[in-house]
Design an enzyme around this catalytic site. Sequence first.
Site, short mmCIF file in Angstrom:
data_model
loop_
_atom_site.label_atom_id
_atom_site.label_comp_id
_atom_site.label_asym_id
_atom_site.label_seq_id
_atom_site.Cartn_x
_atom_site.Cartn_y
_atom_site.Cartn_z
N GLU A 114 0.83 -1.18 0.00
CA GLU A 114 0.00 0.00 0.00
C GLU A 114 0.88 1.25 0.00
OE1 GLU A 114 -4.25 0.18 1.28
OE2 GLU A 114 -3.14 0.74 3.04
N CYS A 128 4.27 8.09 0.83
CA CYS A 128 4.95 7.11 1.67
C CYS A 128 5.02 5.79 0.90
CB CYS A 128 4.15 6.93 2.96
SG CYS A 128 4.82 5.67 4.00
N CYS A 135 8.57 -7.67 6.87
CA CYS A 135 9.84 -7.18 7.43
C CYS A 135 10.51 -8.30 8.20
CB CYS A 135 9.58 -5.99 8.35
SG CYS A 135 11.09 -5.13 8.89
N CYS A 139 10.27 -5.33 15.58
CA CYS A 139 10.08 -4.27 16.57
C CYS A 139 8.77 -4.57 17.31
CB CYS A 139 10.06 -2.91 15.89
SG CYS A 139 11.58 -2.61 14.97
N CYS A 142 5.42 -2.77 16.45
CA CYS A 142 5.09 -2.60 15.03
C CYS A 142 4.35 -3.82 14.49
CB CYS A 142 6.37 -2.37 14.23
SG CYS A 142 6.10 -2.32 12.45
N1 SAH Z 1 11.47 -0.09 8.76
C1 SAH Z 1 11.73 1.29 8.73
C2 SAH Z 1 10.69 2.11 7.96
C3 SAH Z 1 9.24 1.72 8.13
S1 SAH Z 1 8.46 1.96 9.68
C4 SAH Z 1 11.89 1.83 10.14
O1 SAH Z 1 11.62 1.09 11.08
O2 SAH Z 1 12.32 2.96 10.28
C5 SAH Z 1 8.08 3.71 9.69
C6 SAH Z 1 7.97 4.29 11.11
O3 SAH Z 1 6.75 3.87 11.76
C7 SAH Z 1 9.10 3.86 12.01
O4 SAH Z 1 9.63 4.93 12.73
C8 SAH Z 1 8.39 2.90 12.95
O5 SAH Z 1 9.11 2.76 14.14
C9 SAH Z 1 7.05 3.54 13.11
N2 SAH Z 1 6.03 2.63 13.67
C10 SAH Z 1 5.99 1.30 13.60
N3 SAH Z 1 4.90 0.81 14.26
C11 SAH Z 1 4.23 1.87 14.75
C12 SAH Z 1 3.03 2.02 15.49
N4 SAH Z 1 2.30 0.98 15.84
N5 SAH Z 1 2.63 3.28 15.81
C13 SAH Z 1 3.36 4.35 15.42
N6 SAH Z 1 4.50 4.26 14.70
C14 SAH Z 1 4.94 3.04 14.37
FE1 SF4 Z 2 10.35 -3.49 10.36
FE2 SF4 Z 2 8.34 -2.29 11.65
FE3 SF4 Z 2 10.73 -2.44 12.80
FE4 SF4 Z 2 10.38 -0.80 10.68
S1 SF4 Z 2 9.39 -0.62 12.68
S2 SF4 Z 2 12.09 -2.25 11.04
S3 SF4 Z 2 8.89 -2.01 9.48
S4 SF4 Z 2 9.42 -4.19 12.27
#
Ligand code: SAH
Ligand code: SF4
Length: 400
Positions: A114, A128, A135, A139, A142
């Site tokens: 998306e 975006c 992934c 995290c 996430c």
């Molecule tokens: N993988 C890369 C880019 C994609 S994530 C990264 O981690 O930077 C884009 C942003 O969304 C990152 O800063 C991530 O930490 C944040 N993010 C992930 N899950 C989230 C959530 N549930 N609520 C708010 N931000 C979130």
């Molecule tokens: Fe992967 Fe989500 Fe961590 Fe970004 S924030 S590295 S998308 S697991």
Amino acid sequence: MSVTLDLSRVAPAVDAPKPLINLSGLTRPQMVAALTESGVVEHGKAKMRATQIFRWVHHRGITDFAQMSDVAKETRARLAEHFTIARPEVVERQVSKDGTRKWLIRMAPGIEVETVYIPSVGRVGALCVSSQVGCTLNCSFCHTGTQALVRNLTAAEIVAQVQIAKDDLGEWPSDKEDRLLSNIVFMGMGEPLYNLGQVADAIEIISDNEGITISRRRITVSTSGVVPQLEALGEKTQAMLAISLHATNDALRDELVPLNKKYPLDQLMAGIRAYPGLSNARRVTFEYVMLKGVNDSPDEARALVKLIKGIPAKVNLIPFNPWPGTDYQCSDWAAIEAFAAILNKAGYSSPIRTPRGRDILAACGQLKSESEKVRASAMRKLSMAAMAGVLDDDEDEAAA
Ligand code: SAH
Ligand code: SF4
């Protein structure tokens, strides 16, 4: 004993057509090489021809060789035998009341990503994009991280996200003035630095002056902290850097961003300080997701100020977006504001922005029975929250 092989059964495989190369995913030098190798264009003319085709594809946005009116008919037919410039399929499109647009794009069977356009972010509006489907990192806050990596996206698939947005926004030809799509952020699904080759090619294509012409200073790559790739990112792409920090000590960051166990904070901060081209006009963005009772205390805000001291930076506070099954909660608004105030007092711009497009998020959240769409809806929530705050206007003006 003799064995007779029935070769007629395998014969069709020998004649199977070679897959067409997608020209949209080739940088100009790569296009020169591909045109020469295919034999469609003779060596001496390949550079000129590649620029001509590149302009048709990335400046005019055409999707059919037949529209290349200044290329001989016979050459167009031969191009179509070796190459394609078709777009992937848009399987869903939604527009929010506030102008946010989302496209669910099917790159291949089972490979759906998306892409989200948010108006009034960056100079005019930001897109975006995703770099991977799923992934490999986990995290803990996430949703994308709970899903396995399906695969890396190709440069053509990354560029296609921009082309589809431009199709929908009516942004062809891709002129510099009056554009709606002014910025690109790699904040969709996936870790861009685990797919750096394709991400770098896509950035070269998107920023090429003969094509879409989005300046590298208006392209931001967000990473969870793949330290050994930071220098290569800066050198190959000259893109703006965003770091998903989320914690100011190793114990907590190990929990939130497990990649920290491999590249702890001292290594990460050293890598950021060495990022090529970092300056007051090209600041790094630290993303910090606000998790209630986890990382949102005033002490942590002060620790953050200390940690990033001396780095040209701004901090993007992202209100946590909950998802089914998570134990985290979003910090109270007062806690977010108190956190931001400490950063502001120390001289750091720290925008907090409410995610937009909530009306269409809700609608899409209903599509949860199908796994691809769960992925897509999770990604959308993340990208919206992250992108809404990452590009504030003064940063953008500094970069202009
Ligand atoms: N993988 C890369 C880019 C994609 S994530 C990264 O981690 O930077 C884009 C942003 O969304 C990152 O800063 C991530 O930490 C944040 N993010 C992930 N899950 C989230 C959530 N549930 N609520 C708010 N931000 C979130
Ligand atoms: Fe992967 Fe989500 Fe961590 Fe970004 S924030 S590295 S998308 S697991």
